[in-house]
Design an enzyme around this catalytic site. Structure first.
Site, PDB file in Angstrom:
ATOM      1  N   SER A  99       0.800  -1.226   0.000  1.00  0.00           N
ATOM      2  CA  SER A  99       0.000   0.000   0.000  1.00  0.00           C
ATOM      3  C   SER A  99       0.833   1.277   0.000  1.00  0.00           C
ATOM      4  O   SER A  99       0.321   2.344  -0.329  1.00  0.00           O
ATOM      5  CB  SER A  99      -0.949   0.019   1.200  1.00  0.00           C
ATOM      6  OG  SER A  99      -0.226   0.159   2.410  1.00  0.00           O
ATOM      7  N   LYS A 139       1.118   4.537   6.914  1.00  0.00           N
ATOM      8  CA  LYS A 139       0.447   5.370   5.920  1.00  0.00           C
ATOM      9  C   LYS A 139       1.052   6.779   5.960  1.00  0.00           C
ATOM     10  O   LYS A 139       1.811   7.130   6.855  1.00  0.00           O
ATOM     11  CB  LYS A 139      -1.066   5.473   6.198  1.00  0.00           C
ATOM     12  CG  LYS A 139      -1.808   4.153   6.266  1.00  0.00           C
ATOM     13  CD  LYS A 139      -1.895   3.444   4.923  1.00  0.00           C
ATOM     14  CE  LYS A 139      -2.682   2.137   5.037  1.00  0.00           C
ATOM     15  NZ  LYS A 139      -2.648   1.353   3.786  1.00  0.00           N
TER      16      LYS A 139
END
Length: 251
Positions: A48, A89
């Site tokens: 991701s 993230k």
């Protein structure tokens, strides 16, 4: 006379080599201890954050609290709503920011400021999902760099927190990719976020920690090598002197 000078030089060399080893040990062990206190390694299990961080890469993250987080930071956090494991993230918005996607060029805006995001997976739009949200105070809006393969704040937009996680869920900020060796490098701070209120965070002391460890290793190896090298050179000098003495005696 020459023997006396040689003995004096040998003693001085031994003292200096011992000092080099001692200082090297302090720097080497101190650097490791310093790094262990400030940093923690993490393994990234998904794709991701590609291409910034690949699947399976190990990163070094500086231990911080939520109050030190700035836009653009790549952070490690853990939130029960998102799952039981730590995640990595990028911070796109902080409390009070209005985050919107997308403009006519498929770019995200934060409080009307267009984000040029060079860290995104090549040729990907900023988001496949269009949204507009205001980040609640004390929370962070987080997205992966591989936008088409990231389960992030966009997935939780219908939650009461509008997809944002508490700032105090952040445990660390990524400062570098450490493994594999081909991907080793410091984590930069994106220029675009510097123009927003609060600017960007400053890198942690990882470079200083690395310099301390490497310098210590060099001093230890150099100091330890002095004795064998000096003995070998001294032995060669002795043999040459003995040869000269034999020639002189036979002459």
């Amino acid at each position: 006379m020459s023997d006396a000078r040689g003995a004096g030089g040998s003693r001085l060399g031994a003292v200096l080599s011992g000092l080099a080893v001692a200082v090297g040990c302090v720097l080497f062990l101190g650097g490791f201890a310093w790094g262990a206190v400030l940093y923690k390694p993490y393994s990234v299990p998904t794709d991701s954050m590609s291409p910034t961080i690949g699947k399976g890469d190990r990163v070094l993250a500086e231990r911080i609290d939520g109050g030190e987080v700035r836009r653009g930071d790549v952070v490690v956090f853990q939130d029960e709503i998102w799952g039981a494991l730590p995640m990595v993230k990028r911070v796109i918005g902080v409390g009070g920011d209005k985050v919107v996607c997308c403009d006519k060029q498929n770019r995200i805006t934060v409080d009307g400021k267009t984000l040029e995001e060079p860290y995104l997976q090549a040729k990907e739009p900023a988001s496949m999902t269009r949204f507009s949200t205001t980040v609640p105070k004390g929370r962070l809006f987080l997205m992966g760099d591989h936008r088409s393969d990231s389960l992030d704040s966009r997935v939780h937009l219908t939650d009461s927190s509008h997809g944002a996680v508490p700032a105090d869920a952040v445990t660390a900020r990524v400062d570098a990719t450490a493994w594999p060796l081909g991907s080793f490098g410091m984590m930069g701070r994106p220029e675009v976020f510097k123009e927003l209120p609060g600017g960007v965070s400053q890198p942690g002391p990882l470079r200083l920690v690395s310099v301390s460890v490497l310098t210590g290793a060099v001093l230890i190896l150099g100091g330890a090598a002095y004795g064998p090298v000096a003995r070998r050179m001294g032995g060669g000098t002795t043999r040459r002197n003995e040869t000269r003495e034999k020639v002189a005696a036979s002459g």
